[in-house]
Design an enzyme around this catalytic site. Structure first.
Site, PDB file in Angstrom:
ATOM      1  N   LYS A  51       0.844  -1.204   0.000  1.00 13.64           N
ATOM      2  CA  LYS A  51       0.000   0.000   0.000  1.00 13.64           C
ATOM      3  C   LYS A  51       0.874   1.247   0.000  1.00 13.64           C
ATOM      4  CE  LYS A  51      -1.748   1.748   3.998  1.00 13.64           C
ATOM      5  NZ  LYS A  51      -1.506   3.192   4.172  1.00 13.64           N
ATOM      6  N   ASN A  52       1.895   1.271   0.842  1.00 14.99           N
ATOM      7  CA  ASN A  52       2.687   2.489   0.993  1.00 14.99           C
ATOM      8  C   ASN A  52       3.715   2.685  -0.107  1.00 14.99           C
ATOM      9  OD1 ASN A  52       1.107   3.027   3.151  1.00 14.99           O
ATOM     10  ND2 ASN A  52       2.647   2.561   4.715  1.00 14.99           N
ATOM     11  N   CYS A  81      -5.548  13.084  11.483  1.00 15.16           N
ATOM     12  CA  CYS A  81      -6.226  11.790  11.395  1.00 15.16           C
ATOM     13  C   CYS A  81      -6.099  11.194  12.800  1.00 15.16           C
ATOM     14  CB  CYS A  81      -5.615  10.912  10.333  1.00 15.16           C
ATOM     15  SG  CYS A  81      -4.078  10.223  10.869  1.00 15.16           S
ATOM     16  N   ARG A 109      -0.435  15.111  11.765  1.00  8.76           N
ATOM     17  CA  ARG A 109       0.063  14.835  10.398  1.00  8.76           C
ATOM     18  C   ARG A 109       0.332  16.136   9.628  1.00  8.76           C
ATOM     19  NH1 ARG A 109      -1.622   9.532   9.259  1.00  8.76           N
ATOM     20  NH2 ARG A 109      -0.036   9.432   7.648  1.00  8.76           N
ATOM     21  N   ASP A 162       4.112   1.288  12.205  1.00 12.39           N
ATOM     22  CA  ASP A 162       2.896   0.655  11.672  1.00 12.39           C
ATOM     23  C   ASP A 162       2.697  -0.761  12.206  1.00 12.39           C
ATOM     24  OD1 ASP A 162       3.150   2.160   8.352  1.00 12.39           O
ATOM     25  OD2 ASP A 162       2.502   2.940  10.286  1.00 12.39           O
ATOM     26  N   ARG A 195      -8.906  -0.214   4.380  1.00 12.97           N
ATOM     27  CA  ARG A 195      -8.056   0.798   3.739  1.00 12.97           C
ATOM     28  C   ARG A 195      -6.721   0.183   3.312  1.00 12.97           C
ATOM     29  NH1 ARG A 195      -7.313   6.507   6.588  1.00 12.97           N
ATOM     30  NH2 ARG A 195      -5.902   6.571   4.824  1.00 12.97           N
TER      31      ARG A 195
HETATM   32  C1  EPZ Z   1       3.938   7.258   5.964  1.00 17.93           C
HETATM   33  O1  EPZ Z   1       3.124   8.319   6.454  1.00 17.93           O
HETATM   34  C2  EPZ Z   1       3.043   6.030   5.936  1.00 17.93           C
HETATM   35  N1  EPZ Z   1       1.911   6.263   5.040  1.00 17.93           N
HETATM   36  C3  EPZ Z   1       2.528   5.736   7.346  1.00 17.93           C
HETATM   37  O2  EPZ Z   1       1.779   4.520   7.279  1.00 17.93           O
HETATM   38  C4  EPZ Z   1       3.732   5.513   8.266  1.00 17.93           C
HETATM   39  O3  EPZ Z   1       3.267   5.321   9.586  1.00 17.93           O
HETATM   40  C5  EPZ Z   1       4.646   6.741   8.217  1.00 17.93           C
HETATM   41  O4  EPZ Z   1       5.048   7.005   6.848  1.00 17.93           O
HETATM   42  C6  EPZ Z   1       5.908   6.550   9.046  1.00 17.93           C
HETATM   43  O5  EPZ Z   1       6.592   5.424   8.608  1.00 17.93           O
HETATM   44  C7  EPZ Z   1       2.114   6.149   3.694  1.00 17.93           C
HETATM   45  O6  EPZ Z   1       3.198   5.854   3.230  1.00 17.93           O
HETATM   46  C8  EPZ Z   1       0.920   6.391   2.830  1.00 17.93           C
HETATM   47  P1  EPZ Z   1       5.847  10.822   7.944  1.00 17.93           P
HETATM   48  P2  EPZ Z   1       3.659   9.855   6.387  1.00 17.93           P
HETATM   49  O7  EPZ Z   1       5.758  12.012   7.085  1.00 17.93           O
HETATM   50  O8  EPZ Z   1       4.453  10.051   5.171  1.00 17.93           O
HETATM   51  C9  EPZ Z   1       5.742  14.224  11.260  1.00 17.93           C
HETATM   52  C10 EPZ Z   1      -0.082   3.123   7.583  1.00 17.93           C
HETATM   53  O9  EPZ Z   1      -0.645   2.654   8.578  1.00 17.93           O
HETATM   54  N2  EPZ Z   1       5.786  15.154  10.132  1.00 17.93           N
HETATM   55  O10 EPZ Z   1       7.092   9.989   7.935  1.00 17.93           O
HETATM   56  O11 EPZ Z   1       2.498  10.735   6.638  1.00 17.93           O
HETATM   57  C11 EPZ Z   1       4.395  13.499  11.322  1.00 17.93           C
HETATM   58  O12 EPZ Z   1       3.451  14.292  12.030  1.00 17.93           O
HETATM   59  C12 EPZ Z   1       0.371   4.572   7.591  1.00 17.93           C
HETATM   60  O13 EPZ Z   1       0.156   2.483   6.526  1.00 17.93           O
HETATM   61  C13 EPZ Z   1       5.931  16.515  10.393  1.00 17.93           C
HETATM   62  O14 EPZ Z   1       6.016  16.948  11.545  1.00 17.93           O
HETATM   63  O15 EPZ Z   1       4.613   9.840   7.672  1.00 17.93           O
HETATM   64  C14 EPZ Z   1       4.722  12.238  12.057  1.00 17.93           C
HETATM   65  O16 EPZ Z   1       4.726  12.507  13.456  1.00 17.93           O
HETATM   66  C15 EPZ Z   1       0.095   5.265   8.924  1.00 17.93           C
HETATM   67  N3  EPZ Z   1       5.947  17.382   9.351  1.00 17.93           N
HETATM   68  C16 EPZ Z   1       6.150  11.934  11.605  1.00 17.93           C
HETATM   69  O17 EPZ Z   1       6.671  13.157  11.047  1.00 17.93           O
HETATM   70  C17 EPZ Z   1       5.853  16.962   8.048  1.00 17.93           C
HETATM   71  O18 EPZ Z   1       5.905  17.803   7.130  1.00 17.93           O
HETATM   72  C18 EPZ Z   1       6.229  10.856  10.546  1.00 17.93           C
HETATM   73  O19 EPZ Z   1       5.494  11.289   9.448  1.00 17.93           O
HETATM   74  C19 EPZ Z   1       5.707  15.579   7.798  1.00 17.93           C
HETATM   75  C20 EPZ Z   1       5.680  14.695   8.853  1.00 17.93           C
END
Ligand code: EPZ
Length: 423
Positions: free
Chosen positions: A24-25, A118, A123, A306, A398
């Site tokens: 998915k990711n 979410c 996020r 995850d 999802r």
């Molecule tokens: C990806 O989300 C995955 N989703 C998530 O999987 C996964 O948990 C996450 O990476 C971490 O590995 C997809 O790939 C579609 P991040 P993403 O940006 O990209 C903070 C699942 O269950 N952050 O690495 O949204 C954020 O708030 C999902 O499959 C900022 O502060 O994750 C979080 O605390 C859930 N500012 C942390 O970084 C930003 O601009 C990690 O977020 C971006 C992120």
């Protein structure tokens, strides 16, 4: 809105073979990246999950043509036009933010409603926007929308304060068609980022370093076609491995890349499981004597956030007390209240959860709060001999294809109760 429920009657040791679907990711950013090409792209092993259906809808809103033949998607983006993404679109699926990079790179401007939070935290996308500014875009946030305009986008040097997966992906996609060289430092290293690089380079992009903390992109004039096979879903695979561990079963998980599973494999061995790795498969034999563990979620190659909810269920049955530290999301313990309703003994202090082992859980009515919490609640139901009713199974749909069919083939007893979708 009422959605489907699961009734789970557990108590069985799961055994047999289960095949993992495409990631998915990996597929969500790759579907967004497909708009960078004016030619048809073909993607194999696309999982039948609702997040993919939402991304398909978004591609069609942009003017792309998406043809689905089983798990093979053909996407033609030759008629894609710039469009603003309204709040209703963005609210529905978090991954819509992955269109920001490709739209900026292709059209030189974007207008996207600010993504809502979410159930696992706010996020934000500040790292994405700061990166766009390093590519010489002017970013303005007003009236709940983000506008980024780049009359003359240029490659630049970007340092990510945090190795954000989405920010890394958006910046790689934005930089592909921008003149000059871009370097992303402190980039996320997840395997899904490597898969995106392979997809884009097959289309003619010039990206190197994905999988390390420094990614270099040299802009090219245009991108062509590609036929791409997705990597398997390492989080789905890990969920099934934990299902074997928590039920004391014996499961062969097929279609895996064992290198992607190292953080989990080592923890399951520490917990007392027998793990045998083969070519593109892994066999997990659970144990009735689960040892307590300390888990810290970290960016890849650390332990994946995850799999934190699912691991918490395993540790609920450990012989002793475990500590889980959630370092990635500020609010990813919403499943704890639901596990407590089943009899788990878990105490949460901020980002730390203390999990005291119990002998068994009782059945109850529980509600999923997000995708991985949903899978964790099903795992808990698989252990309890009493019936567990889990609401909000749309969260599970999802990210997991054919969940109940795959598990019932292993001896589970999961019944889906369809609920008419009332407004
Ligand atoms: C990806 O989300 C995955 N989703 C998530 O999987 C996964 O948990 C996450 O990476 C971490 O590995 C997809 O790939 C579609 P991040 P993403 O940006 O990209 C903070 C699942 O269950 N952050 O690495 O949204 C954020 O708030 C999902 O499959 C900022 O502060 O994750 C979080 O605390 C859930 N500012 C942390 O970084 C930003 O601009 C990690 O977020 C971006 C992120």
């Amino acid at each position: 809105m009422k959605t489907d429920k699961f009734v789970v009657v557990g108590g069985k040791k799961l055994s047999g073979k289960i095949r993992v679907s495409g990631s998915k990711n990996a597929v969500l950013p790759i579907m967004a990246a497909s708009i960078l090409s004016n030619r048809e792209v073909v993607i194999h092993d696309v999982p039948s999950i609702s997040d993919v259906m939402e991304m398909t809808k978004m591609l069609e809103i942009l003017g792309a043509k998406v043809k689905k033949e089983g798990n093979v998607y053909t996407i033609d983006s030759s008629n894609v036009q710039p469009q603003e993404f309204s709040e209703s679109i963005v609210r529905k699926i978090r991954a819509s933010s992955l269109f920001m990079g490709p739209m900026l790179g292709k059209f030189g401007s974007i207008k996207v409603a600010y993504p809502g939070g979410c159930n696992i935290g706010s996020r934000p996308i500040d790292l994405h926007l700061k990166g766009f500014e390093k590519l010489n875009a002017v970013v303005v946030e007003r009236h709940g929308y983000i506008e980024a305009n780049g009359a003359n986008l240029q490659g630049g040097i970007i340092y990510l304060d945090f190795p954000s997966v989405g920010a890394t992906q958006n910046l790689v996609m934005a930089a592909c068609l921008i003149p000059g060289d871009t370097v992303i430092k402190n980039a996320a290293r997840e395997p899904e980022i490597v898969d995106l690089q392979n997809f884009l380079n097959s289309m003619g992009a010039r990206i190197r370093g994905s999988g390390t903390d420094t990614i270099k992109i040299t802009g090219v004039k245009k991108l062509g076609t590609v036929e791409h096979y997705l990597i398997p879903d390492r989080i789905e695979a890990g969920t099934h491995m934990i299902a074997a561990a928590v039920t004391g079963g014996d499961i062969v998980v097929e279609n895996v890349i064992t290198d992607h599973l190292v953080p989990l494999t080592s923890k399951l061995k520490d917990a007392g499981c027998q793990i045998d790795e083969g070519d593109y498969q892994v066999r997990v034999q659970g144990t009735t004597h689960i040892r307590p563990l300390d888990i810290k979620t970290l960016p890849y190659p650390g332990f994946p956030t995850d799999l934190q909810p699912q691991m918490m269920v395993l540790l609920t049955f450990a012989q002793g007390t475990s500590v889980i530290v959630e370092n990635i999301f500020e609010n990813r313990f919403k499943h704890v209240d639901e596990l407590r309703r089943l009899g788990a003994e878990i105490k949460v202090e901020g980002r730390i959860a203390i999990v005291k082992g119990v002998k068994k859980l009782t059945g109850a009515f529980v509600a999923a709060t997000d995708l991985r919490a949903a899978s964790a609640l099903v795992l808990a139901g698989l252990v309890s001999e009493e019936a567990t009713v889990i609401e909000n199974i749309h969260y599970l749909d999802r990210g997991y294809e054919d969940f109940e069919r795959k598990y019932n083939n292993l001896g589970a007893k999961i019944i889906r109760v369809n609920n008419s979708l009332s407004s």
